[in-house]
Design an enzyme around this catalytic site. Sequence first.
Site, short mmCIF file in Angstrom:
data_model
loop_
_atom_site.label_atom_id
_atom_site.label_comp_id
_atom_site.label_asym_id
_atom_site.label_seq_id
_atom_site.Cartn_x
_atom_site.Cartn_y
_atom_site.Cartn_z
N GLU A 118 0.83 -1.21 0.00
CA GLU A 118 0.00 0.00 0.00
C GLU A 118 0.87 1.27 0.00
OE1 GLU A 118 -3.34 -0.01 -0.18
OE2 GLU A 118 -4.08 -1.86 0.75
N HIS A 141 -3.63 2.18 8.51
CA HIS A 141 -4.71 1.36 7.97
C HIS A 141 -4.79 0.07 8.76
CE1 HIS A 141 -7.08 -1.22 5.51
NE2 HIS A 141 -6.06 -1.98 5.20
N HIS A 143 -7.82 -3.32 10.29
CA HIS A 143 -9.01 -4.12 9.98
C HIS A 143 -9.87 -4.37 11.23
CE1 HIS A 143 -6.67 -6.19 6.37
NE2 HIS A 143 -6.90 -4.90 6.16
N HIS A 213 -13.55 -3.95 3.92
CA HIS A 213 -12.11 -4.15 4.00
C HIS A 213 -11.52 -3.59 5.31
CE1 HIS A 213 -7.89 -3.38 2.02
NE2 HIS A 213 -7.80 -3.71 3.29
#
Length: 266
Positions: A118, A141, A143, A213
């Site tokens: 990413e 980022h 989850h 996601h």
Amino acid sequence: MVTIRNNDRLMAEIERIAEVAGYLWTKGWAERNGGNISVNLTAFLTEEEKALPALLPAIPLREPVSALSGHIFYVTGTGKRMRYVAKEPLSNGSLIRISPDGKAYEIIAERPIQPTSELPSHLLMHDFLRAKGRDNRVVLHTHPTDLIGMTHCEPFLDSEKITRTLWSMIPECRIIVPKGMGIVPYEIPGTLALAHATIRQLERHDVVFWEKHGILAVGEDIIECFDAIDTLSKSAQIYLYARMAGYEPEGMTDRQLDDLVPAFGL
Ligand code: 2HA
Ligand code: ZN
């Protein structure tokens, strides 16, 4: 020999990244190699450290990031697990330097560990925010199970709806995520399409949901980015627990939410 290990301020900042990586794992938000982190550390390096030799040939970027010319980032490594980033951040991530023209990067410390897939997306976000004059240092980022779960419910794929629902569970949520959350409809992970859709949401928000996601937060401080996601996760849990218990949570009223604005200078 120049080594970043003697720079106490820099190493302390890398330790804070490791601390957050540990939280992501213990929260259950980082299965396998899920999630990634980049932090702009330029202000923590001496001129000598900024000029460290590259460990590998320069790696071209798909899109240039001219606002980041010469900037140095810590980036988690591709395929690396957050639970190991927590223990050994410099064996599971690396420091990279953006080239003067913003078209490539070099790994400068401490080992030649390839950055997260990413990275081009993270850099485009850093570039966008810096070009806008926002003192953004962090892209995080992860989850979170509860927050991802909510993106499987069509009515919540609406920025106003999900923001209003999560804000109204506890006052802290309105205070800690004052700009609300953006929504990005499903895109393939790691693509520039996902990055560009996210950047459009970063015009107005610091926290963005990626449908089915995960979540992405930007900010000046890694602990604060974690705290924002953690607070949202708490709100999501209150909402989902209430639904599982068979009732729709009442939520704070508009008036109660609005009263927080002057009270906390939002
Ligand atoms: O790094 O979370 O989105 C693994 C991911 C990709
Ligand atoms: Zn992800």
